[in-house]
Write a protein that holds these residues in place. Structure first.
Motif, PDB file in Angstrom:
ATOM      1  N   ALA A  94      10.489 -28.124 -12.295  1.00  7.06           N
ATOM      2  CA  ALA A  94      10.005 -27.621 -13.590  1.00  7.06           C
ATOM      3  C   ALA A  94       9.791 -28.783 -14.554  1.00  7.06           C
ATOM      4  O   ALA A  94      10.430 -29.827 -14.441  1.00  7.06           O
ATOM      5  CB  ALA A  94      10.999 -26.628 -14.170  1.00  7.06           C
ATOM      6  N   VAL A  95       8.838 -28.605 -15.458  1.00  4.44           N
ATOM      7  CA  VAL A  95       8.571 -29.599 -16.511  1.00  4.44           C
ATOM      8  C   VAL A  95       9.131 -29.060 -17.811  1.00  4.44           C
ATOM      9  O   VAL A  95       8.890 -27.903 -18.154  1.00  4.44           O
ATOM     10  CB  VAL A  95       7.055 -29.852 -16.648  1.00  4.44           C
ATOM     11  N   SER A  96       9.913 -29.876 -18.521  1.00  2.00           N
ATOM     12  CA  SER A  96      10.495 -29.446 -19.793  1.00  2.00           C
ATOM     13  C   SER A  96       9.565 -29.810 -20.934  1.00  2.00           C
ATOM     14  O   SER A  96       9.064 -30.933 -21.026  1.00  2.00           O
ATOM     15  CB  SER A  96      11.847 -30.123 -20.021  1.00  2.00           C
ATOM     16  N   LEU A  97       9.290 -28.834 -21.797  1.00  2.00           N
ATOM     17  CA  LEU A  97       8.467 -29.050 -22.983  1.00  2.00           C
ATOM     18  C   LEU A  97       9.362 -28.987 -24.218  1.00  2.00           C
ATOM     19  O   LEU A  97      10.529 -28.562 -24.115  1.00  2.00           O
ATOM     20  CB  LEU A  97       7.382 -27.974 -23.075  1.00  2.00           C
ATOM     21  N   GLY A 108      12.618 -26.381 -25.638  1.00  2.00           N
ATOM     22  CA  GLY A 108      13.336 -25.841 -24.487  1.00  2.00           C
ATOM     23  C   GLY A 108      12.469 -25.068 -23.506  1.00  2.00           C
ATOM     24  O   GLY A 108      12.994 -24.398 -22.614  1.00  2.00           O
ATOM     25  N   VAL A 109      11.128 -25.134 -23.613  1.00  2.00           N
ATOM     26  CA  VAL A 109      10.247 -24.392 -22.706  1.00  2.00           C
ATOM     27  C   VAL A 109      10.155 -25.149 -21.378  1.00  2.00           C
ATOM     28  O   VAL A 109       9.924 -26.357 -21.356  1.00  2.00           O
ATOM     29  CB  VAL A 109       8.834 -24.245 -23.327  1.00  2.00           C
ATOM     30  N   ARG A 110      10.391 -24.423 -20.295  1.00  2.00           N
ATOM     31  CA  ARG A 110      10.297 -25.057 -18.977  1.00  2.00           C
ATOM     32  C   ARG A 110       9.128 -24.441 -18.211  1.00  2.00           C
ATOM     33  O   ARG A 110       9.010 -23.220 -18.114  1.00  2.00           O
ATOM     34  CB  ARG A 110      11.599 -24.876 -18.199  1.00  2.00           C
ATOM     35  N   VAL A 111       8.230 -25.296 -17.694  1.00  3.18           N
ATOM     36  CA  VAL A 111       7.015 -24.817 -17.036  1.00  3.18           C
ATOM     37  C   VAL A 111       7.096 -25.135 -15.555  1.00  3.18           C
ATOM     38  O   VAL A 111       7.358 -26.269 -15.163  1.00  3.18           O
ATOM     39  CB  VAL A 111       5.769 -25.508 -17.650  1.00  3.18           C
ATOM     40  N   LYS A 112       6.904 -24.066 -14.727  1.00  2.30           N
ATOM     41  CA  LYS A 112       6.960 -24.279 -13.277  1.00  2.30           C
ATOM     42  C   LYS A 112       5.586 -24.176 -12.633  1.00  2.30           C
ATOM     43  O   LYS A 112       5.346 -24.756 -11.590  1.00  2.30           O
ATOM     44  CB  LYS A 112       7.885 -23.243 -12.645  1.00  2.30           C
TER      45      LYS A 112
END
Ligand code: SF4
Ligand code: SF4
Length: 163
Positions: free
Chosen positions: A9-12, A15-19
């Motif tokens: 996952a990429v952290s934005l 605290g938003v995590r994008v998979k």
């Protein structure tokens, strides 16, 4: 049984995590940031402009603005000032210089032979206007006078009467 490789996952910010691989691809191309930037640009384009096209358009100061000083005249065109020194005494910047002389008119004792204000020392507090018992000095809305030397910003009596 074969398992799918785990996509990290990429952290934005916030605290938003994008998979999602597609979303991560878009983020890598700065697409969301470009869209957000364009939206902000459009938002500001539609707002009323705060800038003026000087000198065609001039800023009008609000009522009560304290700009350059004026020495007022009476109905006969004489300076209303009676050289009482109240303004110079009240001035916190000590930028008013007055030399009093015997008045050539019968209705007052003194008048200012010399009246100077050093506008580079002045802090435009308005105390001189407040202190004057004769309503002889006021701060105008003039703020656009320029000078090419310090001496030009020391206004003498004639200059102050013209303001
Ligand atoms: S505006 Fe204030 S600082 Fe300036 S001359 Fe008047 S009293 Fe002095
Ligand atoms: S207080 Fe008024 S009358 Fe007295 S010297 Fe200053 S400008 Fe003149």
């Amino acid at each position: 049984m074969e398992t799918q490789p785990q996509v990290p996952a990429v952290s934005l910010p916030l605290g938003v995590r994008v998979k999602s691989a597609w979303t991560r691809f878009m983020i890598a191309l700065y697409i969301p940031a470009i869209i957000a930037g364009m939206a902000k640009t459009m938002q500001w384009m539609l707002r009323p402009k705060a800038t003026l096209q000087y000198p065609e358009e001039r800023h009008v100061p609000r009522k009560g603005y304290r700009g350059e000083h004026r020495l007022k005249k009476d109905e006969e065109g004489r300076p209303k000032c009676v050289a009482c020194f109240m303004c110079a005494t009240a001035c916190p910047a000590e930028c008013i210089t007055i030399v009093a002389g015997e008045a050539p008119w019968p209705d007052r004792d003194k008048y200012p032979v010399k009246f100077e204000i050093d506008l580079l020392k002045c802090i435009y507090c308005g105390m001189c206007e407040e202190a004057c018992p004769c309503d002889a000095i006021e701060l105008t809305q003039t703020f656009t006078q320029v000078a090419t030397s310090r001496a030009e910003k020391v206004y003498d009596k004639e200059r102050l009467l013209r303001n």
